[in-house]
Design an enzyme around this catalytic site. Sequence first.
Site, PDB file in Angstrom:
ATOM      1  N   VAL A 261       0.626   0.619   1.040  1.00 15.55           N
ATOM      2  CA  VAL A 261      -0.930   0.265   1.456  1.00 15.55           C
ATOM      3  C   VAL A 261      -1.067   0.492   2.842  1.00 15.55           C
ATOM      4  O   VAL A 261       0.013   0.133   3.581  1.00 15.55           O
ATOM      5  CB  VAL A 261      -1.289  -1.013   0.953  1.00 15.55           C
ATOM      6  CG1 VAL A 261      -2.619  -1.546   1.213  1.00 15.55           C
ATOM      7  CG2 VAL A 261      -0.874  -1.354  -0.622  1.00 15.55           C
TER       8      VAL A 261
ATOM      9  N   ILE B  52       0.578  -1.415   5.732  1.00 15.82           N
ATOM     10  CA  ILE B  52       0.571  -3.192   5.713  1.00 15.82           C
ATOM     11  C   ILE B  52       1.410  -3.642   4.466  1.00 15.82           C
ATOM     12  O   ILE B  52       1.361  -4.763   4.396  1.00 15.82           O
ATOM     13  CB  ILE B  52      -0.842  -3.528   5.584  1.00 15.82           C
ATOM     14  CG1 ILE B  52      -1.743  -2.789   4.725  1.00 15.82           C
ATOM     15  CG2 ILE B  52      -1.277  -3.177   7.030  1.00 15.82           C
ATOM     16  CD1 ILE B  52      -2.928  -3.435   4.518  1.00 15.82           C
TER      17      ILE B  52
ATOM     18  N   ASP C 110       2.503  -9.371 -14.420  1.00 18.02           N
ATOM     19  CA  ASP C 110       3.565  -9.207 -13.409  1.00 18.02           C
ATOM     20  C   ASP C 110       2.919 -10.264 -12.354  1.00 18.02           C
ATOM     21  O   ASP C 110       3.049  -9.738 -10.955  1.00 18.02           O
ATOM     22  CB  ASP C 110       3.511  -7.594 -12.936  1.00 18.02           C
ATOM     23  CG  ASP C 110       4.447  -7.321 -11.876  1.00 18.02           C
ATOM     24  OD1 ASP C 110       5.476  -8.251 -11.879  1.00 18.02           O
ATOM     25  OD2 ASP C 110       4.271  -6.428 -11.218  1.00 18.02           O
TER      26      ASP C 110
ATOM     27  N   ALA D 257       3.725   2.088  -4.959  1.00 14.81           N
ATOM     28  CA  ALA D 257       2.508   2.501  -4.247  1.00 14.81           C
ATOM     29  C   ALA D 257       3.009   1.816  -2.828  1.00 14.81           C
ATOM     30  O   ALA D 257       3.793   1.175  -2.572  1.00 14.81           O
ATOM     31  CB  ALA D 257       1.212   1.785  -4.612  1.00 14.81           C
TER      32      ALA D 257
END
Length: 560
Positions: free
Chosen positions: A152, A144, A344, A150
């Site tokens: 997810v 998703i 960020d 990373a």
Amino acid sequence: MSVKHAISRGLELGRSVFQLGLLKPAARIAAKFRVGQTARTVQPQIFLPSRYRYYRMSLSGLAAQLQSRGFRRFLGAGFPRNRAVYLAFGLGLGLIEQQLEDDRRSTATCQEIQAFFRKKKFQSTLKPFASGYKLEDYVIGKQIGKGCNAVVYEATTPFAVPRGSGKVSLVELKSSGDDKKEVVGALRSKSIANYPLAVKMMWNIGAGSSSEAILNSMSQELVPAGPVAMKEEKAMIALNGHFGRTPKRVSAHPNVIRVHRAFTAKVPLLPGAQDEYPDVLPARLNPAGMGNNRTLFLVMKNYPFTLRQYLEVSLPSHKQGSLMILQLLEGVDHLCKQGIAHRDLKSDNVLLEFDSGGCPRLVITDFGSCLAEWDYALQLPFNSRCVNRGGNACLMAPEVASAIPGPGVVIDYGKADAWAVGTISYEIFGQPNPFYSPGSEGLDSRKYQEKQLPPLPAGMPTNSQLVVRLLLRRNPNKRPSARVAANILHLSLWGGRALANQDRASKQQMADWLLCQSAVVLLNGSGSGRTSVEAELQRCFLSNVDLEDLTTAMGFLLFG
């Protein structure tokens, strides 16, 4: 109070003079008004502002002393000008002393409201669960989301059943339809109750494969972790991590992501891994991969989409847009008060779902670039260019982007995230982010001038436009904090007629309005099974209410 109180005080003094007798020597009359006798002990009062505390007496005592000296000079010798000065100054201090007493009562009211609403802890919609400390506990679904460090996946497990099902799946966001309203309506109606969780797998290229090394290297990701996110033995490993001690943990807040579980495990071959991110896989899964065998996994609530994805298919109403900005400011203020700077903040790092009434609820996520070291708070020594300023260079606040390293140089992040909220506000109201735009039309945060900022939509609420302009001020000393900016929106959304003429109203009237708001929030919340976004925001406002911040916000509303 003012004139009526001053007149009554003058009458009391005049009555005392008359009773003593006008023919008595002036010195004997003045002695009756001297301060410092056993009947009146002069003590500094703790509610005085710091600029008045150099007086070693209370303002009421000082006012009485000056007034008595004025009467003494009036009845005895002395120049008329001096007599007038003493009387006027003494009367003025009497008025100040009464005003400070009113402020003290108003401040006490604010503190009581704040203490009451802070007792009501934020509750997640997920059912609490006691397991889930290993990857085998979860059923992994579709991918998703994917970032620079990373990936997810949606996930589920039998022990984490959601309390509500008003969410939609991120994978359904793409649609061939042209009508944005129809797309959003379809998204809202589709439930993702089957996958209430999201598992974030960090890419581990240079951190090693031991749990100690992984947690030390990725400890910033643990900032939004809950108190039981890690097993006790794993939590002890982080004590010797990158921060020297356990990284700061942010407490629960409706506009900040919550990490429910954090653990290390072997990197699995998940759906799409070979096509989407083959280079970061370990050699046992991809001979050409550069990743290590183990990495960090974070388990969070599954949100339907990011703010950027939502804005690609939908334009929120003007009121919803103001509420969305307000939620971001509340989240940033919550982080700042705990000494954490996100560094960020962008629409990709904000997740979104809908409340029961269809209003977008926003949460700040992805803390990989945050500043949360115990020794630095919101200030970072910048003695070398090797020091990491943060994540997204385009949305760095001017004081961060233009900082020049050197001995004794410190970057203050106290208002940097609030500045980033100002830039995201353009996206929320359907405009391109001026600091993302390519070519000559784009602005550089290091050297832009405020007059270069593009105009906001004409239909945007006036006070929301004011907040955006204030947040994008280059000088951080002239820029409001996230708390003050949030208060401006709170006052404009819910102040109404009660505060329309606040330039003539007292702080006690402000306190009275706060009490009414508290009653409204309590009454509205008692009969609702699920809290709406507006009710959450009002609770956030009341749990952080501060008289000085409110006064500052009112000043911005009145004078810009």
